[in-house]
Design a protein around this motif. Structure first.
Motif, mmCIF file in Angstrom:
data_model
loop_
_atom_site.group_PDB
_atom_site.id
_atom_site.type_symbol
_atom_site.label_atom_id
_atom_site.label_comp_id
_atom_site.label_asym_id
_atom_site.label_seq_id
_atom_site.Cartn_x
_atom_site.Cartn_y
_atom_site.Cartn_z
ATOM 1 N N GLY A 83 8.098 4.701 -0.532
ATOM 2 C CA GLY A 83 6.724 5.143 -0.732
ATOM 3 C C GLY A 83 5.721 3.992 -0.643
ATOM 4 O O GLY A 83 4.511 4.222 -0.659
ATOM 5 N N TRP A 84 6.211 2.748 -0.521
ATOM 6 C CA TRP A 84 5.320 1.587 -0.473
ATOM 7 C C TRP A 84 5.614 0.727 0.747
ATOM 8 O O TRP A 84 6.769 0.589 1.144
ATOM 9 C CB TRP A 84 5.498 0.713 -1.723
ATOM 10 C CG TRP A 84 5.101 1.382 -2.992
ATOM 11 C CD1 TRP A 84 5.954 2.005 -3.856
ATOM 12 C CD2 TRP A 84 3.783 1.514 -3.517
ATOM 13 N NE1 TRP A 84 5.241 2.521 -4.914
ATOM 14 C CE2 TRP A 84 3.893 2.230 -4.737
ATOM 15 C CE3 TRP A 84 2.511 1.109 -3.107
ATOM 16 C CZ2 TRP A 84 2.793 2.548 -5.528
ATOM 17 C CZ3 TRP A 84 1.415 1.416 -3.901
ATOM 18 C CH2 TRP A 84 1.561 2.131 -5.088
ATOM 19 N N VAL A 85 4.546 0.147 1.312
ATOM 20 C CA VAL A 85 4.729 -0.779 2.433
ATOM 21 C C VAL A 85 4.014 -2.084 2.109
ATOM 22 O O VAL A 85 2.820 -2.076 1.745
ATOM 23 C CB VAL A 85 4.123 -0.210 3.741
ATOM 24 C CG1 VAL A 85 4.571 -1.030 4.930
ATOM 25 C CG2 VAL A 85 4.502 1.238 3.928
ATOM 26 N N GLU A 86 4.738 -3.188 2.261
ATOM 27 C CA GLU A 86 4.130 -4.496 1.966
ATOM 28 C C GLU A 86 3.198 -4.891 3.110
ATOM 29 O O GLU A 86 3.584 -4.808 4.273
ATOM 30 C CB GLU A 86 5.253 -5.523 1.826
ATOM 31 C CG GLU A 86 4.757 -6.905 1.519
ATOM 32 C CD GLU A 86 5.854 -7.949 1.730
ATOM 33 O OE1 GLU A 86 7.005 -7.691 1.321
ATOM 34 O OE2 GLU A 86 5.534 -8.983 2.312
ATOM 35 N N LYS A 88 5.774 9.871 0.214
ATOM 36 C CA LYS A 88 6.921 10.730 -0.157
ATOM 37 C C LYS A 88 8.247 10.074 0.241
ATOM 38 O O LYS A 88 9.296 10.420 -0.292
ATOM 39 C CB LYS A 88 6.794 12.094 0.546
ATOM 40 C CG LYS A 88 5.694 12.947 -0.054
ATOM 41 C CD LYS A 88 5.726 14.363 0.513
ATOM 42 C CE LYS A 88 4.555 15.178 -0.014
ATOM 43 N NZ LYS A 88 3.259 14.724 0.576
ATOM 44 N N GLY A 89 8.190 9.165 1.173
ATOM 45 C CA GLY A 89 9.411 8.490 1.607
ATOM 46 C C GLY A 89 9.706 8.764 3.078
ATOM 47 O O GLY A 89 9.847 9.910 3.469
ATOM 48 N N CYS A 90 9.751 7.690 3.882
ATOM 49 C CA CYS A 90 10.071 7.845 5.310
ATOM 50 C C CYS A 90 10.679 6.542 5.798
ATOM 51 O O CYS A 90 10.836 5.597 5.029
ATOM 52 C CB CYS A 90 8.810 8.193 6.108
ATOM 53 S SG CYS A 90 7.616 6.844 6.195
ATOM 54 N N SER A 91 10.982 6.466 7.112
ATOM 55 C CA SER A 91 11.678 5.265 7.582
ATOM 56 C C SER A 91 10.745 4.045 7.569
ATOM 57 O O SER A 91 11.202 2.919 7.426
ATOM 58 C CB SER A 91 12.235 5.503 8.980
ATOM 59 O OG SER A 91 11.172 5.754 9.871
ATOM 60 N N VAL A 92 9.432 4.277 7.722
ATOM 61 C CA VAL A 92 8.507 3.136 7.726
ATOM 62 C C VAL A 92 8.487 2.451 6.349
ATOM 63 O O VAL A 92 8.530 1.226 6.244
ATOM 64 C CB VAL A 92 7.082 3.567 8.149
ATOM 65 C CG1 VAL A 92 6.083 2.428 7.967
ATOM 66 C CG2 VAL A 92 7.079 4.028 9.601
ATOM 67 N N VAL A 126 0.863 -1.190 0.000
ATOM 68 C CA VAL A 126 0.000 0.000 0.000
ATOM 69 C C VAL A 126 0.894 1.233 0.000
ATOM 70 O O VAL A 126 2.011 1.191 0.526
ATOM 71 C CB VAL A 126 -0.947 0.057 1.234
ATOM 72 C CG1 VAL A 126 -1.985 -1.041 1.180
ATOM 73 C CG2 VAL A 126 -0.174 -0.014 2.550
ATOM 74 N N SER A 127 0.379 2.301 -0.592
ATOM 75 C CA SER A 127 1.172 3.537 -0.582
ATOM 76 C C SER A 127 1.313 3.979 0.869
ATOM 77 O O SER A 127 0.365 3.894 1.653
ATOM 78 C CB SER A 127 0.469 4.612 -1.418
ATOM 79 O OG SER A 127 -0.877 4.741 -1.019
ATOM 80 N N CYS A 128 2.495 4.431 1.230
ATOM 81 C CA CYS A 128 2.780 4.711 2.646
ATOM 82 C C CYS A 128 1.907 5.862 3.150
ATOM 83 O O CYS A 128 1.989 6.986 2.659
ATOM 84 C CB CYS A 128 4.258 5.041 2.826
ATOM 85 S SG CYS A 128 4.671 5.293 4.558
ATOM 86 N N PHE A 129 1.071 5.545 4.118
ATOM 87 C CA PHE A 129 0.120 6.566 4.594
ATOM 88 C C PHE A 129 0.763 7.475 5.633
ATOM 89 O O PHE A 129 0.213 8.509 5.990
ATOM 90 C CB PHE A 129 -1.143 5.898 5.154
ATOM 91 C CG PHE A 129 -0.930 5.234 6.474
ATOM 92 C CD1 PHE A 129 -1.381 5.817 7.647
ATOM 93 C CD2 PHE A 129 -0.261 4.015 6.562
ATOM 94 C CE1 PHE A 129 -1.183 5.202 8.865
ATOM 95 C CE2 PHE A 129 -0.052 3.401 7.776
ATOM 96 C CZ PHE A 129 -0.513 3.989 8.941
ATOM 97 N N ILE A 130 1.945 7.101 6.081
ATOM 98 C CA ILE A 130 2.599 7.935 7.081
ATOM 99 C C ILE A 130 3.220 9.161 6.418
ATOM 100 O O ILE A 130 3.089 10.281 6.899
ATOM 101 C CB ILE A 130 3.634 7.114 7.872
ATOM 102 C CG1 ILE A 130 2.874 6.119 8.758
ATOM 103 C CG2 ILE A 130 4.536 8.018 8.714
ATOM 104 C CD1 ILE A 130 3.711 5.042 9.358
#
Ligand code: PHE
Length: 345
Positions: A280-283, A271-275, A263-267
């Motif tokens: 920009g994507w999190v499995e 845009k890009g973060c440590s999560v 999913v696109s990183c909602f945090i």
């Protein structure tokens, strides 16, 4: 002479009856006077020798009555003073003062996250199915198209029950697929939450026990597009209406084709973060069309029915939702950590 003695006894009786001790000290004085070792009643018994024989009985009864009256009165005074001590002085209590606060617990973040997931899927017609954690080899592996010599077994090593190669702690909730499909006819639409186990070293990102939710949809003409839309709906309900999904080709023995869903990183709004590790994507889950072999193993005709399945780790979703950076926090039961979720449910 005897009339005088009778009068003396009667006057003691009257004294007892009319006395009215109030304070604890006065009550004690009453006890000493009439019931103590040198009490006023004892000598009265001795007077009996001055009483003529025919009156002795009457006299004895009278003195006994006096003694009984003293005892009864003392008992009554004692209970009255005890009751008075027990009585709370209501005037000294502020009845409008707020009470002691009751410490309300909170739901565990894994439960909160699971409830959200269940809520989302039950809204579109999935039912919750639960099954055992101690599973046999067939339901966990073989029925799921992972026979004994299959190299994919290495991906999910588990704990076996003592002296058994047959009974194990399930490695995934996919075993519930086999349990459900062997017992129910399509259409099938279930989600199966539960605890699973892996023989893995415990670290900040993995644990030897965690929770998954399995999804299973079997019917006529179920397509990959149905799966994609169902999972998009889930992702947007869970992480926000703007959420995008991405399916990457993957491999699971029990699905073909298989995919991993990001999913696109909602945090960071992708845009890009440590999560999301600046991608920009999190499995968040694995999914795919149910392998025809699995349907066959479970007694469902793959020429008539198709279906999709997906599986996701609940801890992973909880860690994302609440930005928890160490999975071990979820299992340590530290109330300083758990108290932070009081308002989350
Ligand atoms: N059982 C898989 C796992 O534990 C997840 C999965 C379930 C993948 C269903 C595809 C379909 O990794």
């Amino acid at each position: 002479m005897s009339a005088e003695i009778f009068d003396k006894v009667k006057s003691v009786l009257a004294e007892i009856e009319t006395s009215n001790p109030q304070s604890p000290e006065e009550v004690e004085q009453f006890r000493i006077t009439y019931l103590g070792s040198k009490n006023k009643i004892k000598p009265l018994f001795g007077e009996i020798r001055h009483i003529p024989n025919e009156q002795k009985k009457e006299f004895g009864q009278l003195v006994n009555t006096v003694k009984q009256a003293a005892e009864d009165k003392f008992q009554a005074l004692k209970s009255a003073s005890e009751a008075a001590q027990d009585q709370v002085d209501l005037g000294s209590i502020d009845l409008t003062a707020p009470g002691e606060p009751i410490n309300i617990g909170s739901r565990h973040p894994v439960s909160i996250t699971l409830n959200k997931i269940i809520d989302i899927f039950t809204r579109i017609g999935f039912n919750v199915a639960e099954d055992r954690e101690i599973e046999d080899d067939w339901h966990n592996f073989t029925a799921m198209n992972t026979p004994e010599d299959h190299p994919a077994r290495d991906m999910q090593d588990t704990f076996y029950l003592k002296d058994s190669t047959e009974m194990l702690l399930r490695t995934h909730t996919s075993s519930v697929q086999a349990r459900w499909m062997t017992k129910n006819k399509p259409p099938i639409r279930i989600i199966a939450p539960g605890r699973v186990y892996r023989n893995e070293t415990i670290s900040a990102r993995s644990h030897c026990q965690f929770h998954q939710v399995e999804g299973l949809y079997v019917d006529k003409n179920v397509s990959f597009a149905d799966m994609k839309q169902t999972l998009l709906y889930f992702a947007q309900e869970m992480y926000g209406a703007e959420t995008k999904i991405r399916l990457r080709p993957s491999f699971f023995p029990f699905t073909e084709p298989s995919a991993e869903m990001d999913v696109s990183c909602f945090i960071c709004d992708a845009k890009g973060c440590s999560v999301c590790k600046y991608t920009g994507w999190v499995e968040i889950l694995g999914c795919g069309m149910i392998d025809p072999e699995v349907l066959k193993n479970c007694g469902i005709d793959p020429d008539e029915y198709t279906g999709f399945a997906f599986g996701m780790g609940i801890e992973r979703q909880a860690m994302m939702l609440y930005q928890i950076n160490d999975i071990r926090l979820l299992f340590e039961n530290d109330v300083r950590f758990l108290n932070q979720f009081k308002s989350a449910w």
